[in-house]
Structure formats: structure tokens, C-alpha cells
Design a protein around this motif. Sequence first.
Motif, PDB file in Angstrom:
ATOM      1  N   SER A   1      21.274   1.973 -32.612  1.00  0.00           N
ATOM      2  CA  SER A   1      20.049   1.873 -33.078  1.00  0.00           C
ATOM      3  C   SER A   1      19.002   1.087 -32.508  1.00  0.00           C
ATOM      4  O   SER A   1      19.374   0.122 -31.749  1.00  0.00           O
ATOM      5  N   ALA A   2      17.672   1.856 -32.230  1.00  0.00           N
ATOM      6  CA  ALA A   2      16.654   1.024 -31.529  1.00  0.00           C
ATOM      7  C   ALA A   2      15.522   1.420 -32.499  1.00  0.00           C
ATOM      8  O   ALA A   2      15.241   2.340 -33.025  1.00  0.00           O
ATOM      9  N   PRO A   3      14.506   0.457 -32.386  1.00  0.00           N
ATOM     10  CA  PRO A   3      13.388   0.642 -33.471  1.00  0.00           C
ATOM     11  C   PRO A   3      12.484   1.872 -32.934  1.00  0.00           C
ATOM     12  O   PRO A   3      12.374   2.264 -31.788  1.00  0.00           O
ATOM     13  N   GLY A   4      12.419   2.913 -33.676  1.00  0.00           N
ATOM     14  CA  GLY A   4      11.811   4.084 -33.316  1.00  0.00           C
ATOM     15  C   GLY A   4      12.575   5.144 -32.768  1.00  0.00           C
ATOM     16  O   GLY A   4      11.998   6.391 -32.746  1.00  0.00           O
ATOM     17  N   GLN A   5      13.722   5.018 -32.726  1.00  0.00           N
ATOM     18  CA  GLN A   5      14.919   5.978 -32.104  1.00  0.00           C
ATOM     19  C   GLN A   5      16.066   6.307 -32.993  1.00  0.00           C
ATOM     20  O   GLN A   5      16.853   6.834 -32.321  1.00  0.00           O
ATOM     21  N   GLY A   6      15.658   6.028 -34.393  1.00  0.00           N
ATOM     22  CA  GLY A   6      16.830   6.388 -35.094  1.00  0.00           C
ATOM     23  C   GLY A   6      18.086   5.692 -35.072  1.00  0.00           C
ATOM     24  O   GLY A   6      18.000   4.695 -34.492  1.00  0.00           O
ATOM     25  N   THR A   7      19.189   6.072 -35.783  1.00  0.00           N
ATOM     26  CA  THR A   7      20.335   5.216 -35.915  1.00  0.00           C
ATOM     27  C   THR A   7      21.387   6.425 -35.627  1.00  0.00           C
ATOM     28  O   THR A   7      21.441   7.625 -36.430  1.00  0.00           O
ATOM     29  N   ARG A   8      22.447   6.160 -34.910  1.00  0.00           N
ATOM     30  CA  ARG A   8      23.648   6.917 -34.754  1.00  0.00           C
ATOM     31  C   ARG A   8      25.014   5.922 -35.201  1.00  0.00           C
ATOM     32  O   ARG A   8      25.149   4.837 -34.563  1.00  0.00           O
ATOM     33  N   ILE A   9      25.554   6.531 -36.197  1.00  0.00           N
ATOM     34  CA  ILE A   9      26.883   5.949 -36.611  1.00  0.00           C
ATOM     35  C   ILE A   9      28.075   6.747 -36.224  1.00  0.00           C
ATOM     36  O   ILE A   9      27.929   8.002 -36.562  1.00  0.00           O
ATOM     37  N   ALA A  10      28.921   6.125 -35.408  1.00  0.00           N
ATOM     38  CA  ALA A  10      30.131   6.968 -34.792  1.00  0.00           C
ATOM     39  C   ALA A  10      31.442   6.272 -35.240  1.00  0.00           C
ATOM     40  O   ALA A  10      31.632   5.048 -35.217  1.00  0.00           O
TER      41      ALA A  10
END
Length: 364
Positions: A346-355
Motif C-alpha cells: 500500500s501507499a498513500p493515494g495508490q490503494g491497497t493490495r492484500i495477497a
Amino acid sequence: MMQLPLILVVDDDPTNFEVIETFLEDQDYRLYYVNSGEAAIATLDHFEPDLILLDVMMPGLDGIEACRRIKAIPVGATIPVIMVTALSEKRDFARCFSAGANDFISKPINSIELLSRVRSMLLLREQYKQLQVFNSRLEATVQARTAQLQTLSVKLLEAQETERRFLAHELHDEIGQALTAIKISLRRLERWVTSPQASEPLEDCLTLVDGTLQQVRNISLDLRPSMLDDLGLVPTLRWYINRHAKRTGLHETLTCEALLQRLPTVTETACFRIVQEALTNIARHAQAQVVSVTLMQANHTLHLTIQDDGIGFDQNSLSRAQGTSLGILGMEERGMLIGGQLSIVSAPGQGTRIALQVPLAAPV
């Protein structure tokens, strides 16, 4: 029986070895002699001395370079090295220490100085060995305690799921049925009562019962949807994601390839809880519009991914004391307990990815 300390003497002049042997003959030491730096390095392939006395001025590979190479070998890195040298310049001593030497003795060798330096370095070596034994025991203890904690964590999660299943059953069958019976009775009463003054309170009661009944059903489903046990992970995820999207207004999709086999119960439960926790966090904190959940199996590995287009967060500054991080910790623990690995990007303004990747046994 404890072996005597072994000292490797490296010197191109056998006379110097004889002098050292004479000075140490009354001590409980074993001595081994080689005449070159190359031979000293080769010796470490066969046994591990407790101390190396290394002459500096030797033809071919000199003592300083030999020391540097010995210290670069894992087995040699922890062996004390005493440089034996006729050099007296400070820069020469500095070169010895920069190569990894632990001490030095000047030529001609003084017996008292030799005994003192040898005893000091062998004591250092013995302390290192004791530390290694302590570290090995400590590591074994930590591994055993970690295994016990993991076993307890698995049992705790199993107990939680059992309790959730029981509570969901009680809510659905006992309280749900009781509320349904109350609703039927109120409807019958509504038909019998002709007073206009009673119709409004009755309608309020019916509305309250309907709302309570729906809340009970929602709580029961959130605790433990029965279809997870009956139908498996994929139908349950499809139902839960559609239901969650309607409740939150998020655009949520599930992409799923056909699984080759029914997953173990613990794996299905862990994957469902991870998706449940992730979607809850997204709805509360992410300010997202679109969420995609992907489930697939490839090369005997289960791949689960949850991706959102929300505001994201700074992973470096995330504190585990915050509520969202507790949810992340719970997801990581669930993944670990089924032998999987969970990663979050995750990063501010770039969403989040959980894998999540979970190894699966090959189908029989």
C-alpha cells in the motif's frame, strides 16, 4: 572426555615452530604445524583449531593476506588469530588488525608473552564456544515455545469458530424462531383487535420485531455462515461479497477459477475470515469505490488477492497499536497458521493490495 585446545602454527621456518613447541610443552595444548598460508587455509577443510599462530613474513601468500582469507571463511571467522612478526611499525600492526587478527607477538618470541597471549585467546575461544551452546539451547527453546504458541493459536481459533458456529445456530434457531412466533402472534392479534387505538402500537411492534429479526439473521450470518460448511469457500465468498456490496455501496467483484478440489476446512475458514476482515477495513477506512477479490489455484498453491482503489496508507509509519493494524495482524496470523504467507502492499493515494499464498497438497 574433553579434548585439549588445538593450536595451528603457521610459519615457513620449522625452527620457529620448535621454539613455540618448547615454550608450550608443559601446557595442556595440542600443536599442529604447517609451513604456508595456503596450507593453513586448506587445513580448515579438515579440522577447526582453537587458535592460529600466524607468521607475517612468509613467501607466496603472506600472513596478512592469509589472515584475511581465513577470516572470510565461515569456520575461520570465529577462530582467534595471533600474528607473529618481526615488524615493529605501527602501520604494520594496523594492517594485521585490519586483516582480522585478534592480537600479535613480536619476534624474537618471549615465552611469558607467548603464554599470556595464548591463554587470553583460548579463553576468548572457550567463551565463544559456550556462547554458541547457550545460543543453540536458547534457539531450540524459542522454537519449541513458538511451536507451542502456534498450536495454542490454532486451538484458540478452532474454539472461536466452534463458539461462533454454536452462537449462530442459537441465534438462528432459537431466538430467530421465537421472534418469528411473536410476529405470527402479533399478526393474529392484529386481525382480532378492532380498536383504532390499538392498531398503531401493534404496527410499531411488528416493525420492531421485523427489524430485530433481520438484525439477528445478520449477526448469525456474520458469526458463521452455514454455507461455508455445507457448500465451501467459493459459494460463500460470492454470497458474502454480494451482500457486503449491497450494504456498503462499494462496487465489489469476485473473480474465481474453478478449484481442483475442496479445500481443507481450516483453509476455507482462514480465507473467508481474511476476506471478511479486509472488506470490513476497506469499508471503514479506505474511502474506496472499487474492490476486487481474486481466488485461484496454480501449481499446488492457492492465491487469494483483495485489491481496492482507496486512499491507501504509509506502511512504514503504520503502528500496530492502531485498530487497522490489529486487523492486519489477525490476517497475518491466520495466514501463517495454515502454512501460508500474507503480504500487504500500500501507499498513500495508490490503494491497497492484500495477497495470500497457501501451499496445497497435491490431489490424490
